[in-house]
Design an enzyme around this catalytic site. Structure first.
Site, short mmCIF file in Angstrom:
data_model
loop_
_atom_site.label_atom_id
_atom_site.label_comp_id
_atom_site.label_asym_id
_atom_site.label_seq_id
_atom_site.Cartn_x
_atom_site.Cartn_y
_atom_site.Cartn_z
N HIS A 165 1.25 -1.02 0.33
CA HIS A 165 0.14 0.22 0.14
C HIS A 165 1.21 1.29 0.54
O HIS A 165 2.13 1.62 1.04
CB HIS A 165 -0.19 -0.09 1.69
CG HIS A 165 -2.21 -0.46 1.39
ND1 HIS A 165 -2.63 -1.35 2.66
CD2 HIS A 165 -3.42 -1.31 0.90
CE1 HIS A 165 -3.64 -2.26 1.79
NE2 HIS A 165 -4.00 -1.42 1.02
N CYS A 261 -2.23 3.24 9.10
CA CYS A 261 -2.83 1.82 8.69
C CYS A 261 -4.75 1.84 9.26
O CYS A 261 -5.48 1.63 9.14
CB CYS A 261 -3.27 0.46 8.62
SG CYS A 261 -1.22 0.46 7.25
N1 ARG Z 1 -3.90 -7.07 6.12
C1 ARG Z 1 -4.04 -6.66 5.91
C2 ARG Z 1 -3.97 -5.94 4.67
O1 ARG Z 1 -3.70 -6.14 4.16
C3 ARG Z 1 -2.89 -5.05 6.17
C4 ARG Z 1 -3.56 -3.55 6.15
C5 ARG Z 1 -3.08 -2.28 5.82
N2 ARG Z 1 -3.10 -1.50 5.96
C6 ARG Z 1 -3.09 -0.42 5.63
N3 ARG Z 1 -3.45 1.42 5.24
N4 ARG Z 1 -1.43 -0.23 4.50
O2 ARG Z 1 -5.05 -5.52 3.78
#
Ligand code: ARG
Length: 275
Positions: A165, A261
């Site tokens: 992300h 996050c």
């Molecule tokens: N386990 C989640 C996923 O892989 C973690 C999300 C983390 N969120 C972020 N905005 N980076 O989707």
């Protein structure tokens, strides 16, 4: 923020989760989440609303992925992996309840909200990440949404699966600086960042800070709240006028997320010059 009650690593949709699988300590996660919540409320003068978690949705705690807030509107996410698609309707209902005008995505586009779309705090730029979760075609739709308000979408390609992300490796800070981990981007996208941002506006972090999710920081009212920063990074941020607060969030890093996050800004876009 979303309650950490149901947070666990139950499946693997990013590299961090393969090690984290089955290894989360719920009580510890709750304490870490509560400490972050308390810092935001008591030390950064933020008001925080908490959404209930839902059964069967252990990643819902990562509210940054709920959608994108823009000027009273809410663009709900469409998740790349089925493990998280159940979150979409809950976050949409929640946004409606708060009075946001919901703007659904066109069919077949995936987009993971404020995990992949970050407003610059100084330039009229919406930074957009693609490569792992958000479709490249999300750019056109988002442009239509924000361009009338004067915002330009700048799309960046993520190439390292650990930084899947945009908010895991790129962090617009109050006042217009950007903290980032260049190696997480394609060479072409690194060049784009360097052409949009003058060197004095870029704070580059190294491998070690990146792996501790330093770029996944909350920058609010002149304070930066993050899991951990090396002495060197802390010094650079302080020299730029920031107050840095570290708070351990390793339970959430097992799932691939940290402070940023775990939050979604409801007053986007934020433009300011606190520092
Ligand atoms: N386990 C989640 C996923 O892989 C973690 C999300 C983390 N969120 C972020 N905005 N980076 O989707």
């Amino acid at each position: 923020m979303c309650s950490p009650d149901r947070f666990r690593v139950e499946y693997v949709i990013n590299p961090w989760m393969s090690e984290g699988l089955g290894h989360t300590d719920s009580q510890r996660a709750r304490l870490q989440w509560s400490a972050l919540h308390a810092i935001l409320v008591n030390q950064t003068d933020s008001r925080v609303t908490v959404v209930d978690s839902r059964e069967g949705l252990p990643d819902m705690v990562f509210s940054a992925n709920a959608g994108l807030v823009y000027d009273g509107r809410f663009i709900p996410s469409r998740f790349r992996y089925p493990e998280r698609t159940g979150e979409e309707r809950h976050f949409t209902e929640w946004a409606k309840g708060l009075g946001y005008e919901v703007r659904p995505l066109p069919a077949a586009i995936t987009f993971e909200g404020a995990g992949d779309a970050l407003f610059d705090r100084k330039r009229p730029v919406l930074w957009l990440g693609h490569g792992f979760r958000t479709s490249p075609s999300a750019e056109a739709f988002l442009s239509d949404q924000v361009q009338p308000g004067g915002w330009q979408v700048v799309s960046l390609e993520l190439t390292d699966p650990r930084y899947y992300h945009l908010d895991t490796c790129f962090c617009p800070l109050d006042g217009g600086l950007v903290m980032w981990f260049p190696a997480a981007f394609s060479a072409e996208s690194q060049n784009i960042v360097r052409s949009v941002l003058p060197e004095s506006s870029r704070i580059e972090v190294g491998e070690e800070d990146a792996a501790h999710f330093a770029c996944n920081a909350v920058s609010v009212n002149g304070t930066i709240v993050m899991n951990r920063a090396s002495q060197n990074l802390r010094a650079r941020l302080s020299n730029n006028g920031f107050r840095v607060i570290e708070t351990p969030l390793d339970e959430f890093i097992r799932a691939g997320g940290s402070s940023k996050c775990l939050t979604l800004r409801l007053d986007e876009p934020v433009t300011n010059a606190f520092v």
